[in-house]
Design a protein around this motif. Structure first.
Motif, mmCIF file in Angstrom:
data_model
loop_
_atom_site.group_PDB
_atom_site.id
_atom_site.type_symbol
_atom_site.label_atom_id
_atom_site.label_comp_id
_atom_site.label_asym_id
_atom_site.label_seq_id
_atom_site.Cartn_x
_atom_site.Cartn_y
_atom_site.Cartn_z
ATOM 1 N N PRO A 204 0.815 -1.402 0.428
ATOM 2 C CA PRO A 204 -0.101 0.050 0.152
ATOM 3 C C PRO A 204 0.292 1.316 0.401
ATOM 4 C CG PRO A 204 -0.545 -1.529 1.568
ATOM 5 C CD PRO A 204 0.498 -1.783 0.813
ATOM 6 N N ARG A 205 1.786 1.308 0.794
ATOM 7 C CA ARG A 205 2.925 2.566 0.310
ATOM 8 C C ARG A 205 3.486 2.388 -0.390
ATOM 9 N NH1 ARG A 205 8.374 4.290 0.702
ATOM 10 N NH2 ARG A 205 8.658 2.424 0.856
ATOM 11 N N LYS A 206 3.567 1.618 -1.054
ATOM 12 C CA LYS A 206 4.657 1.737 -2.449
ATOM 13 C C LYS A 206 3.689 2.293 -3.730
ATOM 14 C CE LYS A 206 8.547 -1.530 -1.494
ATOM 15 N NZ LYS A 206 8.668 -2.440 -2.030
ATOM 16 N N LEU A 207 2.659 1.071 -3.771
ATOM 17 C CA LEU A 207 1.255 1.945 -4.506
ATOM 18 C C LEU A 207 1.263 3.468 -4.276
ATOM 19 C CD1 LEU A 207 -0.833 -1.663 -5.137
ATOM 20 C CD2 LEU A 207 0.991 -0.697 -6.410
ATOM 21 N N LYS A 208 0.477 3.770 -3.329
ATOM 22 C CA LYS A 208 0.050 4.891 -2.689
ATOM 23 C C LYS A 208 1.325 6.676 -3.636
ATOM 24 C CE LYS A 208 0.113 6.543 1.662
ATOM 25 N NZ LYS A 208 -0.703 6.354 2.997
ATOM 26 N N ILE A 209 2.459 5.891 -2.831
ATOM 27 C CA ILE A 209 3.300 7.113 -3.393
ATOM 28 C C ILE A 209 3.373 6.909 -5.048
ATOM 29 C CG2 ILE A 209 5.719 7.562 -3.763
ATOM 30 C CD1 ILE A 209 6.538 6.060 -1.045
ATOM 31 N N GLN A 210 3.459 5.697 -6.231
ATOM 32 C CA GLN A 210 3.544 6.160 -7.414
ATOM 33 C C GLN A 210 2.357 6.389 -8.035
ATOM 34 O OE1 GLN A 210 4.004 1.485 -7.324
ATOM 35 N NE2 GLN A 210 5.808 2.438 -8.083
ATOM 36 N N VAL A 211 1.184 6.646 -7.477
ATOM 37 C CA VAL A 211 -0.290 6.397 -7.978
ATOM 38 C C VAL A 211 -0.264 8.172 -7.150
ATOM 39 C CG1 VAL A 211 -2.631 6.237 -7.636
ATOM 40 C CG2 VAL A 211 -1.796 4.576 -7.802
ATOM 41 N N THR A 212 0.539 8.925 -6.632
ATOM 42 C CA THR A 212 -0.219 9.885 -6.195
ATOM 43 C C THR A 212 0.655 10.752 -6.796
ATOM 44 O OG1 THR A 212 1.060 9.623 -4.288
ATOM 45 C CG2 THR A 212 -0.757 9.563 -3.528
ATOM 46 N N ARG A 213 1.649 10.102 -6.952
ATOM 47 C CA ARG A 213 2.393 11.089 -7.986
ATOM 48 C C ARG A 213 2.661 11.184 -9.579
ATOM 49 N NH1 ARG A 213 9.487 11.072 -5.997
ATOM 50 N NH2 ARG A 213 8.768 12.010 -4.621
ATOM 51 N N ALA A 214 1.694 9.965 -10.553
ATOM 52 C CA ALA A 214 1.392 10.176 -11.139
ATOM 53 C C ALA A 214 0.108 11.370 -11.875
ATOM 54 C CB ALA A 214 0.969 8.349 -11.966
ATOM 55 N N PHE A 215 -0.854 10.652 -10.305
ATOM 56 C CA PHE A 215 -2.116 11.824 -10.736
ATOM 57 C C PHE A 215 -1.420 13.361 -10.737
ATOM 58 C CE2 PHE A 215 -3.900 7.803 -12.057
ATOM 59 C CZ PHE A 215 -5.659 7.856 -12.184
ATOM 60 N N ILE A 216 -1.350 13.870 -9.365
ATOM 61 C CA ILE A 216 -0.680 14.482 -8.864
ATOM 62 C C ILE A 216 -0.093 15.157 -10.564
ATOM 63 C CG2 ILE A 216 0.744 16.450 -8.309
ATOM 64 C CD1 ILE A 216 0.677 13.998 -5.666
ATOM 65 N N ALA A 217 1.130 14.702 -11.011
ATOM 66 C CA ALA A 217 1.606 15.340 -12.600
ATOM 67 C C ALA A 217 0.710 15.671 -13.387
ATOM 68 C CB ALA A 217 2.451 14.470 -12.859
ATOM 69 N N ALA A 218 -0.202 14.762 -13.612
ATOM 70 C CA ALA A 218 -1.041 15.048 -15.065
ATOM 71 C C ALA A 218 -2.142 15.702 -14.035
ATOM 72 C CB ALA A 218 -2.101 13.063 -14.431
ATOM 73 N N ARG A 219 -2.365 15.716 -12.824
ATOM 74 C CA ARG A 219 -3.454 17.074 -12.642
ATOM 75 C C ARG A 219 -3.139 18.545 -12.725
ATOM 76 N NH1 ARG A 219 -7.410 17.732 -7.582
ATOM 77 N NH2 ARG A 219 -5.608 17.813 -6.561
ATOM 78 N N THR A 220 -1.750 18.681 -12.689
ATOM 79 C CA THR A 220 -1.381 20.213 -12.140
ATOM 80 C C THR A 220 -1.090 20.046 -13.427
ATOM 81 O OG1 THR A 220 -0.475 18.926 -9.691
ATOM 82 C CG2 THR A 220 0.337 21.058 -10.790
ATOM 83 N N PHE A 221 -0.317 19.423 -14.303
ATOM 84 C CA PHE A 221 -0.133 19.277 -15.909
ATOM 85 C C PHE A 221 -1.273 20.513 -16.414
ATOM 86 C CE2 PHE A 221 1.262 18.194 -20.384
ATOM 87 C CZ PHE A 221 2.246 18.930 -20.312
#
Length: 565
Positions: A204-221
């Motif tokens: 859960p920790r690893k996936l949370k890091i990966q998923v949040t960063r990917a979606f954060i980048a897409a949304r902010t972009f």
């Protein structure tokens, strides 16, 4: 001949003899001006046939002129209109870059989510039929929240993912303890032990890091593209000051009034006028360039370690690892939960089985990217991959266009003054209009920005009063730049269009070095399905329900994988 006629003829003949032959008559003619003025669409009623005294002029030199008061007013308005059009045309590239690229990126990402949801729904309806449809809100809620997050909704992405794992624990806890009945309150107690017990290991920790960063980048972009689009659209619609309008009239149309409609402004003269008129726009450049740099950094994230495809690709293996961790630690997890939440009540006696065996074995196989699905869902997956590849090409294209848009606002005067419709060009510095006559323009060229216009010889600029509207755009860019930097570092950001608090933040490397199982067996014993409204159901529904729940837990996250391939 009467004596008074001779008295008139003699002075006139003396005057004509004192002028160059034919020069005075031609200079006083307004024929060329009338032709050029009419070509602009104006009525020729206002324009004289020959030059008249120019004491009435307010902007152009008060010498003999082809302009009446009405002409000067109309040409002044025309110069203002042409200037506004020139700025809008010159900034067309940067505006279309943000408008078209925002549209494409947003369409691709939304199509990605829509196709992923449809693919999941088609596959589950075919596989589980009514049982899936009775539980479909679990998946619908997942996609709804992902969409809301992407569009800037007030969704705490980290909390949403935490909730997913808590719900997964509740479902799995029931499957490994089918001999007990768990109330909703009991399951809520179970979910509170997710962080403490770590039943799924470090997944859960690893996936949370990966998923949040990917979606954060897409949304902010995509939000950055929105801000760039809005700022470019707003700044390209200029409102020239009275001092600027006066300078524009003097540069563009005072040659008409002097009987020189074909003579264009000197290039350096044009630069000083434009630098004075666009002084505030030039001040936007510093913050704009920082904004573009930040956009390029986030774009690199979308292509590199934060890109959604590479993040989601191993999610099947990770979920398999998580479920296996749960299975291997089931006795310890159950014991600690029973200790903390109390001993659960035994499940009601199992009614006679109708269609399912007493024991039901369920095998979970992680999705293998090398195996091409043959179902309808496979076709949807191919479509998802095509959309993702197109989206990646779009990001690369956006990066190239963004690089070209740097320094666009300080370059506006130079771009406008290069236009052959505006100036005589740099190669013709002698036969050009310098603001007074057809001759070389001597004053030096001003530097960019408002404070440098204090000694602008052409435009009266009040350097003590910056344009409020432009300052608002500078602030909007500054705020967006900070959010882009946060997103680049993997930290979630809050946008003005969200309601309350900002979303959570993610951090860490999200490494994937662990060796994960490729297959495992999950064995459950017969037990009735527990429903909040009905305590018992027949055994066939119970066992199929368990099968659905177990398989759904895996497929739910596999859907995230398909989401962004």
């Amino acid at each position: 001949m009467p004596s008074w006629i001779g008295a008139v003829i003699l002075p006139l003949s003396g005057l004509l003899l004192s002028l160059p032959a034919g020069a005075d008559v031609k200079a006083r003619s307004c024929g060329e001006v009338r032709q050029a003025y009419g070509a602009k669409g104006f009525s020729l009623v206002d324009i004289p046939y020959q030059e008249i005294a120019g004491e009435h002029l307010r902007t152009c030199p008060q010498e003999y002129t082809c302009c009446t008061t009405e002409m000067e007013d109309k040409l002044s308005q025309q110069s203002k209109l042409e200037f506004e059009n020139l700025v809008e045309e010159t900034s067309h590239f940067v505006r279309t870059t943000f408008v078209s690229r925002h549209k494409k990126f947003d369409e691709f990402f939304r199509e990605l989510l829509e196709n992923a949801e449809k693919s999941l729904n088609d596959m589950f309806v075919r596989t589980y039929g009514m049982l899936y449809m009775q539980n479909s809100e679990v998946f619908q809620d997942l996609f709804t929240e992902l969409k809301r997050y992407y569009t800037g909704g007030n969704v705490n992405l980290e909390e949403m993912l935490n909730d997913f794992w808590a719900r997964l624990l509740e479902r799995m806890f029931q499957l490994i303890n089918p001999q007990y009945h768990f109330s909703e309150d009991y399951l809520e107690c179970v979910s509170k032990y997710t962080d403490q017990l770590k039943p799924f290991g470090d997944v859960p920790r690893k996936l949370k890091i990966q998923v949040t960063r990917a979606f954060i980048a897409a949304r902010t972009f995509v939000q950055g593209l929105t801000v760039g689009r809005e700022v470019a659209n707003r700044v390209s619609k200029v409102s020239p000051t009275p001092g600027c309008i006066r300078a524009l009239m003097k540069m563009l149309y005072c040659p008409y009034c002097r009987g020189l409609p074909t003579v264009r402004p000197c290039n350096n003269y044009c630069l000083n006028v434009m630098k004075g008129c666009l002084a505030n726009q030039a001040d936007l450049d510093t913050e704009w360039n920082l904004f573009i740099d930040a956009m390029l950094l986030v774009a690199e994230r979308l292509e590199g370690p934060f890109n959604i495809e590479s993040v989601m690709d191993p999610i099947d293996v990770k979920i398999s690892e998580a479920i296996m961790n749960m299975q291997e630690n089931s006795m310890q997890v159950s014991a600690k939960v029973f200790q903390g939440c109390g001993q659960p009540k035994p499940a009601p006696a199992l009614r006679s089985a109708r269609s399912a065996p007493e024991n039901f074995n369920t095998r979970f196989r992680p999705y293998n990217p090398e195996e091409r699905p043959t179902t309808a869902a496979g076709t949807s997956l191919d479509r998802l991959r095509t959309v993702w590849r197109t989206m990646q090409h779009s990001v690369t294209d956006i990066k190239e266009k963004l690089k070209l848009s740097k320094k666009v606002w300080s370059a506006l005067p130079y771009t406008i003054c290069k236009d052959e419709r505006v100036t005589a060009g740099t190669s013709n510095e002698e036969d050009c209009w310098n603001g007074h006559s057809k001759a070389r323009y001597l004053p030096e060229i001003m530097n960019d920005g408002l404070t440098n216009q204090i000694n602008n010889p052409e435009v009266d600029v009040d350097i003590t009063r910056p344009d409020t509207f432009i300052r608002q755009q500078i602030m909007a860019l500054r705020v967006m730049t900070n959010k882009l930097k946060n997103a680049y570092n993997g930290n979630d950001v809050n946008f003005q269009d969200t309601s309350d608090e900002s979303s959570g933040s993610g951090s860490g490397s999200g490494c994937m070095d662990d060796v994960c199982p490729t297959e495992f067996e999950f064995i459950t014993t017969e037990a009735p399905a527990v429903d909040p409204d009905r305590r018992e159901e027949d055994s066939s529904a119970a066992q199929l329900g368990h099968s659905l729940l177990s398989w759904s837990l895996v497929c739910m996250v596999l859907a995230l994988q398909r989401l962004c391939r």
